[in-house]
Design a protein around this motif. Structure first.
Motif, PDB file in Angstrom:
ATOM      1  N   LYS A 112       0.890  -1.309   0.162  1.00 39.98           N
ATOM      2  CA  LYS A 112      -0.083   0.154  -0.423  1.00 39.98           C
ATOM      3  C   LYS A 112       1.046   1.171   0.379  1.00 39.98           C
ATOM      4  O   LYS A 112       1.991   1.195   1.051  1.00 39.98           O
ATOM      5  CB  LYS A 112      -0.769  -0.149   0.837  1.00 39.98           C
ATOM      6  CG  LYS A 112      -2.315  -1.226   1.170  1.00 39.98           C
ATOM      7  CD  LYS A 112      -2.883  -1.058   2.114  1.00 39.98           C
ATOM      8  CE  LYS A 112      -3.646  -1.740   1.866  1.00 39.98           C
ATOM      9  NZ  LYS A 112      -5.086  -1.319   3.797  1.00 39.98           N
ATOM     10  N   LEU A 113       0.474   2.306  -0.371  1.00 37.94           N
ATOM     11  CA  LEU A 113       1.133   3.225  -0.579  1.00 37.94           C
ATOM     12  C   LEU A 113       0.583   3.763   0.732  1.00 37.94           C
ATOM     13  O   LEU A 113      -0.617   4.257   1.475  1.00 37.94           O
ATOM     14  CB  LEU A 113       0.297   4.789  -1.222  1.00 37.94           C
ATOM     15  CG  LEU A 113       0.779   3.867  -3.295  1.00 37.94           C
ATOM     16  CD1 LEU A 113      -0.013   5.109  -4.240  1.00 37.94           C
ATOM     17  CD2 LEU A 113       2.528   4.407  -3.372  1.00 37.94           C
ATOM     18  N   VAL A 114       1.898   4.386   1.728  1.00 44.60           N
ATOM     19  CA  VAL A 114       0.819   4.991   3.157  1.00 44.60           C
ATOM     20  C   VAL A 114       2.236   6.530   3.340  1.00 44.60           C
ATOM     21  O   VAL A 114       3.342   6.913   2.562  1.00 44.60           O
ATOM     22  CB  VAL A 114       1.420   4.024   4.263  1.00 44.60           C
ATOM     23  CG1 VAL A 114       1.201   2.473   4.088  1.00 44.60           C
ATOM     24  CG2 VAL A 114       3.391   3.520   3.857  1.00 44.60           C
ATOM     25  N   LEU A 126      -0.084   9.543  16.321  1.00 47.75           N
ATOM     26  CA  LEU A 126       0.489   9.300  15.328  1.00 47.75           C
ATOM     27  C   LEU A 126      -0.661   9.317  14.058  1.00 47.75           C
ATOM     28  O   LEU A 126      -1.093   7.914  14.563  1.00 47.75           O
ATOM     29  CB  LEU A 126       1.606   8.561  15.707  1.00 47.75           C
ATOM     30  CG  LEU A 126       2.737   8.208  14.135  1.00 47.75           C
ATOM     31  CD1 LEU A 126       2.901   9.415  12.998  1.00 47.75           C
ATOM     32  CD2 LEU A 126       3.916   7.184  14.243  1.00 47.75           C
ATOM     33  N   THR A 127      -0.477   9.642  13.056  1.00 49.34           N
ATOM     34  CA  THR A 127      -1.675   9.685  12.178  1.00 49.34           C
ATOM     35  C   THR A 127      -0.946   9.112  10.805  1.00 49.34           C
ATOM     36  O   THR A 127      -0.277   9.238  10.014  1.00 49.34           O
ATOM     37  CB  THR A 127      -2.557  10.430  11.983  1.00 49.34           C
ATOM     38  OG1 THR A 127      -3.267  10.792  13.169  1.00 49.34           O
ATOM     39  CG2 THR A 127      -3.534  10.710  10.330  1.00 49.34           C
ATOM     40  N   GLU A 128      -1.405   8.141   9.886  1.00 50.67           N
ATOM     41  CA  GLU A 128      -1.228   6.814   8.985  1.00 50.67           C
ATOM     42  C   GLU A 128      -2.249   7.813   8.282  1.00 50.67           C
ATOM     43  O   GLU A 128      -3.218   6.890   8.210  1.00 50.67           O
ATOM     44  CB  GLU A 128      -1.016   5.880   9.185  1.00 50.67           C
ATOM     45  CG  GLU A 128       0.033   5.549   7.873  1.00 50.67           C
ATOM     46  CD  GLU A 128      -0.214   3.755   7.957  1.00 50.67           C
ATOM     47  OE1 GLU A 128       0.198   3.840   9.166  1.00 50.67           O
ATOM     48  OE2 GLU A 128      -0.270   3.324   7.316  1.00 50.67           O
ATOM     49  N   PHE A 129      -1.973   7.856   6.773  1.00 49.13           N
ATOM     50  CA  PHE A 129      -2.623   7.797   5.162  1.00 49.13           C
ATOM     51  C   PHE A 129      -2.246   6.299   4.403  1.00 49.13           C
ATOM     52  O   PHE A 129      -0.903   6.799   4.398  1.00 49.13           O
ATOM     53  CB  PHE A 129      -2.214   9.214   4.146  1.00 49.13           C
ATOM     54  CG  PHE A 129      -3.274  10.312   4.830  1.00 49.13           C
ATOM     55  CD1 PHE A 129      -4.502  10.534   6.363  1.00 49.13           C
ATOM     56  CD2 PHE A 129      -2.484  11.887   4.793  1.00 49.13           C
ATOM     57  CE1 PHE A 129      -5.148  11.370   6.115  1.00 49.13           C
ATOM     58  CE2 PHE A 129      -3.128  12.619   5.532  1.00 49.13           C
ATOM     59  CZ  PHE A 129      -4.232  12.584   6.020  1.00 49.13           C
ATOM     60  N   CYS A 130      -3.451   5.528   3.816  1.00 52.31           N
ATOM     61  CA  CYS A 130      -3.259   5.004   3.434  1.00 52.31           C
ATOM     62  C   CYS A 130      -4.173   4.661   2.800  1.00 52.31           C
ATOM     63  O   CYS A 130      -5.146   5.062   2.474  1.00 52.31           O
ATOM     64  CB  CYS A 130      -2.870   3.099   4.005  1.00 52.31           C
ATOM     65  SG  CYS A 130      -4.236   3.036   4.945  1.00 52.31           S
ATOM     66  N   ALA A 131      -3.312   4.306   1.065  1.00 55.31           N
ATOM     67  CA  ALA A 131      -4.229   3.496  -0.219  1.00 55.31           C
ATOM     68  C   ALA A 131      -3.734   2.605  -1.162  1.00 55.31           C
ATOM     69  O   ALA A 131      -2.309   2.215  -0.113  1.00 55.31           O
ATOM     70  CB  ALA A 131      -4.190   5.475  -0.744  1.00 55.31           C
ATOM     71  N   GLU A 132      -4.931   2.079  -2.202  1.00 50.89           N
ATOM     72  CA  GLU A 132      -4.246   1.425  -2.479  1.00 50.89           C
ATOM     73  C   GLU A 132      -2.973   1.080  -3.696  1.00 50.89           C
ATOM     74  O   GLU A 132      -3.222   2.951  -3.876  1.00 50.89           O
ATOM     75  CB  GLU A 132      -5.484   0.375  -3.608  1.00 50.89           C
ATOM     76  CG  GLU A 132      -6.569  -0.284  -2.498  1.00 50.89           C
ATOM     77  CD  GLU A 132      -5.849  -1.189  -1.791  1.00 50.89           C
ATOM     78  OE1 GLU A 132      -4.760  -2.285  -1.807  1.00 50.89           O
ATOM     79  OE2 GLU A 132      -6.133  -1.745  -0.225  1.00 50.89           O
ATOM     80  N   PRO A 133      -2.631   0.609  -3.794  1.00 46.18           N
ATOM     81  CA  PRO A 133      -1.372   1.129  -4.727  1.00 46.18           C
ATOM     82  C   PRO A 133      -1.831   1.471  -6.217  1.00 46.18           C
ATOM     83  O   PRO A 133      -3.250   1.023  -6.631  1.00 46.18           O
ATOM     84  CB  PRO A 133      -0.126  -0.181  -5.106  1.00 46.18           C
ATOM     85  CG  PRO A 133      -1.131  -1.221  -4.514  1.00 46.18           C
ATOM     86  CD  PRO A 133      -1.882  -0.857  -3.304  1.00 46.18           C
ATOM     87  N   LYS A 134      -1.145   2.460  -6.703  1.00 45.76           N
ATOM     88  CA  LYS A 134      -2.016   2.926  -8.265  1.00 45.76           C
ATOM     89  C   LYS A 134      -1.195   2.093  -9.286  1.00 45.76           C
ATOM     90  O   LYS A 134      -0.328   0.818  -8.925  1.00 45.76           O
ATOM     91  CB  LYS A 134      -0.897   4.638  -8.871  1.00 45.76           C
ATOM     92  CG  LYS A 134      -1.698   5.296  -7.995  1.00 45.76           C
ATOM     93  CD  LYS A 134      -1.862   6.732  -8.412  1.00 45.76           C
ATOM     94  CE  LYS A 134      -1.363   7.601  -7.694  1.00 45.76           C
ATOM     95  NZ  LYS A 134      -0.477   8.903  -7.108  1.00 45.76           N
ATOM     96  N   ARG A 135      -2.370   1.392 -10.322  1.00 44.90           N
ATOM     97  CA  ARG A 135      -1.988   0.270 -10.920  1.00 44.90           C
ATOM     98  C   ARG A 135      -1.482   0.895 -12.320  1.00 44.90           C
ATOM     99  O   ARG A 135      -2.325   1.832 -12.508  1.00 44.90           O
ATOM    100  CB  ARG A 135      -3.687  -0.402 -11.161  1.00 44.90           C
ATOM    101  CG  ARG A 135      -4.188  -0.845  -9.796  1.00 44.90           C
ATOM    102  CD  ARG A 135      -4.790  -2.425  -9.440  1.00 44.90           C
ATOM    103  NE  ARG A 135      -4.898  -3.159  -8.320  1.00 44.90           N
ATOM    104  CZ  ARG A 135      -4.642  -3.116  -7.312  1.00 44.90           C
ATOM    105  NH1 ARG A 135      -3.466  -3.002  -7.410  1.00 44.90           N
ATOM    106  NH2 ARG A 135      -5.003  -3.162  -6.128  1.00 44.90           N
ATOM    107  N   THR A 136      -0.796   0.463 -12.583  1.00 37.30           N
ATOM    108  CA  THR A 136      -0.612   1.091 -13.692  1.00 37.30           C
ATOM    109  C   THR A 136      -0.966  -0.278 -14.851  1.00 37.30           C
ATOM    110  O   THR A 136      -0.565  -1.366 -14.775  1.00 37.30           O
ATOM    111  CB  THR A 136       1.030   0.870 -13.609  1.00 37.30           C
ATOM    112  OG1 THR A 136       1.757  -0.009 -13.700  1.00 37.30           O
ATOM    113  CG2 THR A 136       1.704   2.859 -13.314  1.00 37.30           C
ATOM    114  N   ALA A 137      -1.530   0.062 -15.792  1.00 35.35           N
ATOM    115  CA  ALA A 137      -1.649  -1.053 -16.980  1.00 35.35           C
ATOM    116  C   ALA A 137      -1.326  -0.901 -18.071  1.00 35.35           C
ATOM    117  O   ALA A 137      -0.613  -0.210 -18.397  1.00 35.35           O
ATOM    118  CB  ALA A 137      -3.138   0.154 -17.989  1.00 35.35           C
TER     119      ALA A 137
END
Ligand code: ZN
Length: 137
Positions: A112-114, A126-137
């Motif tokens: 994940k992107l964090v 302590l605060t983290e943002f996380c997101a699914e990785p960007k998919r490169t098509a």
């Protein structure tokens, strides 16, 4: 936009020792264990409904988790919010005057992107943002 609480990070000296509590006392099941090189930690994940507990054991003495345990002891470490756009989430935090630990997202557990915000800007949590990785098509 923040879409949910993704996980709660808990600093432990030893995953093997801490798992006993989560598995035997709480009756939770460890979903996976993963080494996260960027953070110098080994993480064990326990799923509770829609969110995870992330137990974090340091893998090096200069790991941020090792330094945390040294100064504060084991325990609550961070809360992670899932965002559907981590870049604009970080922009929004910066514009609101928040100090960031990571200006750009890094690769965390599960690829994940964090990115972490500075606890001085977030009232001690302590605060983290996380997101699914960007998919490169
Ligand atoms: Zn986390």
């Amino acid at each position: 936009m923040i879409t949910k609480i993704d996980h709660i990070g808990i600093a432990v000296r030893s995953l093997a020792a801490a798992r006993v509590f989560y598995e035997n006392v709480l009756g939770l099941q460890c979903e996976k264990i993963e080494e996260v090189a960027s953070q110098k930690v080994r993480a064990a994940f326990f799923k509770i409904g829609d969110i995870h507990l992330e137990l974090l054991e340091p893998t090096a003495s200069d790991s941020p988790i090792a330094r945390f345990i040294e100064s504060k002891g084991e325990g609550f470490h961070h809360i992670a919010y899932k965002s559907n756009d981590i870049d604009s989430q970080l922009d929004q935090a910066t514009e609101a005057g928040c100090k960031l630990i990571h200006e750009e997202p890094i690769i965390g557990a599960g690829d994940k992107l964090v990115a972490f915000l500075h606890p001085k800007s977030s009232h001690g949590i302590l605060t983290e943002f996380c997101a699914e990785p960007k998919r490169t098509a």
